[in-house]
Motif scaffolding. Structure first.
Motif, PDB file in Angstrom:
ATOM      1  N   ALA A  24      -0.382 111.708  25.788  1.00  0.00           N
ATOM      2  CA  ALA A  24       0.467 111.454  26.689  1.00  0.00           C
ATOM      3  C   ALA A  24       1.866 111.066  25.784  1.00  0.00           C
ATOM      4  N   SER A  25       2.816 111.152  26.396  1.00  0.00           N
ATOM      5  CA  SER A  25       4.001 110.241  25.468  1.00  0.00           C
ATOM      6  C   SER A  25       4.493 109.060  26.283  1.00  0.00           C
ATOM      7  N   ASP A  26       3.665 107.992  26.918  1.00  0.00           N
ATOM      8  CA  ASP A  26       3.565 107.099  27.894  1.00  0.00           C
ATOM      9  C   ASP A  26       3.269 106.131  26.777  1.00  0.00           C
ATOM     10  N   ARG A  27       3.467 105.163  25.969  1.00  0.00           N
ATOM     11  CA  ARG A  27       2.538 104.317  25.773  1.00  0.00           C
ATOM     12  C   ARG A  27       1.856 103.260  27.208  1.00  0.00           C
ATOM     13  N   THR A  28       1.801 103.011  28.375  1.00  0.00           N
ATOM     14  CA  THR A  28       1.229 102.985  29.065  1.00  0.00           C
ATOM     15  C   THR A  28       0.282 103.563  29.760  1.00  0.00           C
ATOM     16  N   VAL A  29       0.266 104.811  29.182  1.00  0.00           N
ATOM     17  CA  VAL A  29      -0.648 105.256  29.502  1.00  0.00           C
ATOM     18  C   VAL A  29      -2.048 104.902  30.208  1.00  0.00           C
ATOM     19  N   SER A  30      -2.610 103.627  29.435  1.00  0.00           N
ATOM     20  CA  SER A  30      -3.784 103.429  29.912  1.00  0.00           C
ATOM     21  C   SER A  30      -3.541 102.332  32.128  1.00  0.00           C
ATOM     22  N   SER A  31      -2.607 102.984  31.931  1.00  0.00           N
ATOM     23  CA  SER A  31      -2.523 102.262  33.819  1.00  0.00           C
ATOM     24  C   SER A  31      -2.875 103.833  33.967  1.00  0.00           C
ATOM     25  N   TYR A  32      -2.825 105.381  34.076  1.00  0.00           N
ATOM     26  CA  TYR A  32      -2.684 106.274  34.698  1.00  0.00           C
ATOM     27  C   TYR A  32      -4.046 106.982  34.515  1.00  0.00           C
ATOM     28  N   ALA A  33      -5.148 106.710  35.414  1.00  0.00           N
ATOM     29  CA  ALA A  33      -5.976 108.130  36.033  1.00  0.00           C
ATOM     30  C   ALA A  33      -5.784 109.156  34.990  1.00  0.00           C
ATOM     31  N   MET A  34      -5.972 110.119  34.485  1.00  0.00           N
ATOM     32  CA  MET A  34      -6.134 111.294  33.773  1.00  0.00           C
ATOM     33  C   MET A  34      -7.000 112.185  33.658  1.00  0.00           C
ATOM     34  N   GLY A  35      -6.579 113.765  33.793  1.00  0.00           N
ATOM     35  CA  GLY A  35      -7.615 114.429  34.368  1.00  0.00           C
ATOM     36  C   GLY A  35      -7.534 115.716  33.771  1.00  0.00           C
ATOM     37  N   TRP A  36      -8.312 116.794  34.320  1.00  0.00           N
ATOM     38  CA  TRP A  36      -8.404 118.060  33.637  1.00  0.00           C
ATOM     39  C   TRP A  36      -8.659 119.035  34.774  1.00  0.00           C
ATOM     40  N   PHE A  37      -8.184 120.049  35.489  1.00  0.00           N
ATOM     41  CA  PHE A  37      -7.460 121.163  35.896  1.00  0.00           C
ATOM     42  C   PHE A  37      -7.386 122.118  35.585  1.00  0.00           C
ATOM     43  N   THR A  69     -17.594 116.957  29.489  1.00  0.00           N
ATOM     44  CA  THR A  69     -17.626 115.285  29.427  1.00  0.00           C
ATOM     45  C   THR A  69     -16.187 114.891  29.358  1.00  0.00           C
ATOM     46  N   ILE A  70     -15.504 114.554  29.849  1.00  0.00           N
ATOM     47  CA  ILE A  70     -13.791 113.197  29.664  1.00  0.00           C
ATOM     48  C   ILE A  70     -14.372 112.533  28.974  1.00  0.00           C
ATOM     49  N   SER A  71     -13.337 111.794  28.496  1.00  0.00           N
ATOM     50  CA  SER A  71     -13.223 110.955  27.999  1.00  0.00           C
ATOM     51  C   SER A  71     -11.782 110.452  27.670  1.00  0.00           C
ATOM     52  N   ARG A  72     -11.364 109.261  26.630  1.00  0.00           N
ATOM     53  CA  ARG A  72      -9.727 108.949  26.716  1.00  0.00           C
ATOM     54  C   ARG A  72      -9.838 108.034  25.076  1.00  0.00           C
ATOM     55  N   ASP A  73      -9.081 107.720  24.609  1.00  0.00           N
ATOM     56  CA  ASP A  73      -8.487 106.806  23.473  1.00  0.00           C
ATOM     57  C   ASP A  73      -7.240 106.164  24.038  1.00  0.00           C
ATOM     58  N   ASN A  74      -6.938 105.278  24.406  1.00  0.00           N
ATOM     59  CA  ASN A  74      -6.263 104.573  24.630  1.00  0.00           C
ATOM     60  C   ASN A  74      -5.290 104.083  23.790  1.00  0.00           C
ATOM     61  N   GLY A  75      -5.913 104.172  22.415  1.00  0.00           N
ATOM     62  CA  GLY A  75      -5.514 103.218  21.431  1.00  0.00           C
ATOM     63  C   GLY A  75      -4.412 104.735  20.863  1.00  0.00           C
ATOM     64  N   LYS A  76      -4.978 105.744  21.355  1.00  0.00           N
ATOM     65  CA  LYS A  76      -4.318 107.240  20.423  1.00  0.00           C
ATOM     66  C   LYS A  76      -3.277 108.036  21.982  1.00  0.00           C
ATOM     67  N   ASN A  77      -3.306 106.829  23.237  1.00  0.00           N
ATOM     68  CA  ASN A  77      -2.458 107.845  24.203  1.00  0.00           C
ATOM     69  C   ASN A  77      -3.457 109.101  24.355  1.00  0.00           C
ATOM     70  N   THR A  78      -4.708 109.598  24.393  1.00  0.00           N
ATOM     71  CA  THR A  78      -5.205 110.687  24.162  1.00  0.00           C
ATOM     72  C   THR A  78      -5.887 111.155  25.354  1.00  0.00           C
ATOM     73  N   VAL A  79      -6.558 111.960  25.872  1.00  0.00           N
ATOM     74  CA  VAL A  79      -7.533 112.511  26.899  1.00  0.00           C
ATOM     75  C   VAL A  79      -8.039 113.256  25.913  1.00  0.00           C
ATOM     76  N   TYR A  80      -9.771 113.687  25.958  1.00  0.00           N
ATOM     77  CA  TYR A  80     -10.706 114.703  25.726  1.00  0.00           C
ATOM     78  C   TYR A  80     -11.484 114.971  26.872  1.00  0.00           C
ATOM     79  N   LEU A  81     -11.440 116.573  26.749  1.00  0.00           N
ATOM     80  CA  LEU A  81     -12.543 117.531  27.613  1.00  0.00           C
ATOM     81  C   LEU A  81     -13.179 118.175  26.477  1.00  0.00           C
ATOM     82  N   GLN A  82     -14.407 117.459  26.638  1.00  0.00           N
ATOM     83  CA  GLN A  82     -15.330 117.997  25.167  1.00  0.00           C
ATOM     84  C   GLN A  82     -16.259 118.985  26.356  1.00  0.00           C
ATOM     85  N   MET A  83     -16.300 120.445  25.846  1.00  0.00           N
ATOM     86  CA  MET A  83     -16.693 121.325  26.868  1.00  0.00           C
ATOM     87  C   MET A  83     -17.943 122.658  26.164  1.00  0.00           C
TER      88      MET A  83
END
Length: 122
Positions: A24-37, A69-83
């Motif tokens: 994610a481009s936004d440094r405040t991404v920790s404020s956002y819920a995130m997901g996968w479709f 499994t969904i996870s996130r690393d707010n320090g890297k502004n990144t969310v993951y989906l382990q499949m």
């Protein structure tokens, strides 16, 4: 404006694993819920998984529970989906999504990525 960029898609055999990433481009991404479709050919886009901004709560579609499994690393502004244990029916374009409101994320998130193709061969 939040920009989302997915990566990690590809071709894998049934039973294999992939990990998708969404930066994610936004440094405040920790404020956002995130997901996968995901959207398979000829089908409507469907919810896969989501995670709260804090990472403390997650939800999954029944079709992927126990395998994804969904996870996130707010320090890297990144969310993951382990499949894991991928099936041919998991073949689809996978989209990252974000919204300030967790309750909205599973239906009509405000921000979308461009998608990454996942193909599972039998």
């Amino acid at each position: 404006q939040v920009q989302l960029v997915e990566s990690g898609g590809g071709l894998v055999q049934a039973g294999g694993s992939l990990r998708l990433s969404c930066a994610a481009s936004d440094r405040t991404v920790s404020s956002y819920a995130m997901g996968w479709f995901r959207q398979a050919p000829g089908k409507e886009r469907e919810f896969v998984a989501c995670i709260r901004g804090s990472g403390g709560s997650t939800a999954y579609a029944d079709s992927v529970k126990g395998r994804f499994t969904i996870s996130r690393d707010n320090g890297k502004n990144t969310v993951y989906l382990q499949m894991n244990s991928l099936k041919p029916e998991d073949t689809a374009v996978y989209y990252c999504a974000a919204d300030l409101h967790y309750g909205v994320l599973t239906t009509t998130p405000h921000y979308w990525g461009q998608g990454t193709q996942v193909t599972v061969s039998s």
